[in-house]
Write an enzyme that holds these catalytic residues in place. Structure first.
Site, PDB file in Angstrom:
ATOM      1  N   TYR A   1       0.868  -1.189   0.000  1.00  0.00           N
ATOM      2  CA  TYR A   1       0.000   0.000   0.000  1.00  0.00           C
ATOM      3  C   TYR A   1       0.906   1.242   0.000  1.00  0.00           C
ATOM      4  O   TYR A   1       0.778   2.134   0.835  1.00  0.00           O
ATOM      5  CB  TYR A   1      -0.936   0.005   1.204  1.00  0.00           C
ATOM      6  CG  TYR A   1      -1.658  -1.296   1.448  1.00  0.00           C
ATOM      7  CD1 TYR A   1      -2.840  -1.598   0.777  1.00  0.00           C
ATOM      8  CD2 TYR A   1      -1.149  -2.239   2.343  1.00  0.00           C
ATOM      9  CE1 TYR A   1      -3.507  -2.799   1.001  1.00  0.00           C
ATOM     10  CE2 TYR A   1      -1.805  -3.440   2.571  1.00  0.00           C
ATOM     11  CZ  TYR A   1      -2.978  -3.720   1.895  1.00  0.00           C
ATOM     12  OH  TYR A   1      -3.626  -4.907   2.124  1.00  0.00           O
TER      13      TYR A   1
ATOM     14  N   CYS B   1      -4.267   4.087   9.953  1.00  0.00           N
ATOM     15  CA  CYS B   1      -5.044   5.320  10.139  1.00  0.00           C
ATOM     16  C   CYS B   1      -6.355   5.043  10.865  1.00  0.00           C
ATOM     17  O   CYS B   1      -7.121   5.975  11.114  1.00  0.00           O
ATOM     18  CB  CYS B   1      -5.310   6.001   8.799  1.00  0.00           C
ATOM     19  SG  CYS B   1      -6.212   5.002   7.606  1.00  0.00           S
TER      20      CYS B   1
END
Length: 435
Positions: free
Chosen positions: A294, A393
């Site tokens: 990612y 996150c």
């Protein structure tokens, strides 16, 4: 078990007087009304508040939601919102973007640290205290002026606006207190606050922060983008971000529509911490394989490729093709030829890794809000990685993936939160797993 000593709430129509009990997710707190859980916005633990329930709220609902309309006994962590428009609707607010605007800066840090710890305990099945770091300059700025990107929508009069929470109503704005001063200067210079947009159009400003003498003045003049419905209105489509990690400065070309860490200091803080963790695991090994999953436009890829072992080989995987093109451009600019940067679904890509990259020493992953999920975690474990650096996150997703990694034999060795979203409930967490 319900607290038998809890005072019975006093109810008036769709409102209730309640004692707030504890923090919850999404910037809310927990209270109870008639034994039912209520998630309350703009509250703080131990406060006595009057709450207005959201409609519809049915007796058969598993839980209700609501918002503070009056504070009867405030917490010591409560402050007057620095951005009133983002505060409670009953107090003149109602737009999104700053759901902890009623909380002091120390109170915000406490809220986030407790939330991460509770999620790790509840879903990760591990009890751990989570230290949290504030970004440089945020305390002096009162938690404002940190966003290098903002998004708005044009109202019916063509003015930049934000939606009022829970509705389609648009509230015109003529500033954005969370935005950097550099961004606000660009907005003023480009007459953004004067409107003239097609009603309903999406407005995005992306403005990298200047990096002192390193930035060429002429180039910096148009190192920003004003986009309307994804089309460039002013500035440059390709932006230059500069990040200095342990004394080395890296240049990144980033598409104005693409993802980049939004806090002006986040790339430096996260990049430095991740590199230090990885180097601590490699212990100056000259030959190593690293996966960067990612990977976006290469925030971690570039320093990983240059600041680890001399013969480090890397695989980076990212689903957004534009971001991968940016990363490849950034790698070529630094003559980094030992990175195999691939565009595609992470899980499917890991099913077909070339033999010379198939056995990573360290895996770095920075998944989207939904997390890496169990399959990718198990693929990492099956590949034999001895260390995993996970940038999250969303603490809920991190906690779920933590449970999977622990089930695969990993141990949580280090965890730290970074407050790169002041005035909001969002928090970034970096965890190190080893086995």
């Amino acid at each position: 078990m319900p607290n038998s000593n809890r005072a019975q709430p006093e109810r008036t129509m769709m409102q209730a007087e309640v004692r707030i009990e504890r923090y919850a997710d999404q910037g809310r707190c927990v209270a109870h009304i008639d034994g039912r859980v209520v998630f309350v916005r703009f509250a703080l633990p131990d406060e006595l508040v009057r709450v207005e329930l959201d409609e519809p709220h049915d007796r058969d609902d598993r839980f209700w939601t609501g918002e503070v309309v009056e504070v009867l006994e405030p917490s010591e962590d409560r402050v007057t919102p620095a951005w009133p428009l983002a505060g409670p609707l009953a107090m003149g607010g109602g737009v999104g973007g700053a759901d902890l605007v009623h909380v002091s800066l120390p109170g915000q840090l406490k809220w986030k640290a407790i939330t991460v710890s509770e999620q790790m305990s509840r879903l990760g099945h591990i009890d751990v205290a989570v230290p949290i770091e504030r970004m440089p300059g945020d305390k002096a700025a009162g938690g404002l002026n940190w966003r290098t990107r903002i998004e708005m929508i044009a109202d019916d009069n063509g003015m930049p606006s934000m939606r009022r929470r829970g509705t389609h109503n648009r509230v015109a704005i003529d500033t954005m207190p969370l935005a950097t001063r550099t961004l606000l200067d660009v907005a003023k210079r480009e007459h953004v606050w004067e409107g003239g947009f097609e009603p309903g159009s999406q407005i995005r400003l992306s403005v990298p922060e200047p990096r002192g003498e390193i930035v060429d003045t002429a180039a910096a003049d148009d190192n920003y983008a004003v986009l309307v419905d994804g089309e460039l209105r002013a500035g440059s489509q390709l932006l230059t971000e500069q990040v200095t990690i342990n004394g080395t400065t890296f240049d990144y070309q980033v598409d104005a529509n693409g993802f980049w860490q939004v806090h002006r200091q986040a790339p430096i803080a996260l990049g430095t911490h991740v590199i230090n963790l990885v180097n601590g695991q490699l212990q100056s090994a000259a030959d190593a394989v690293i996966w960067d999953l990612y990977s976006g436009s290469g925030l971690f890829t570039l320093p990983l490729a240059t600041m680890t072992g001399e013969r480090t080989r890397m695989l980076s995987v990212e689903g957004a093709r534009v971001a991968v093109k940016n990363a490849q451009r950034n790698l070529r600019a630094m003559n980094l030829n030992d990175v195999d940067a691939r565009a595609g679904d992470v899980s499917r890509t890991l099913d077909h890794v070339p033999a010379h990259l198939a056995k990573p020493n360290v895996v770095v992953l920075d998944p989207p809000r939904a997390g890496a999920r169990a399959k990718v975690c198990r693929q990492i474990a099956a590949a034999g990685a001895s260390s995993v650096v996970y940038i999250a996150c969303d603490p809920t997703s991190l906690a779920r993936d933590t449970a999977t990694l622990i089930g695969e034999g990993y141990e949580l060795k280090d965890i730290r939160a970074f407050d790169i979203y002041p005035m909001t409930h969002h928090v970034e967490t970096v965890a190190l797993f080893t086995r």
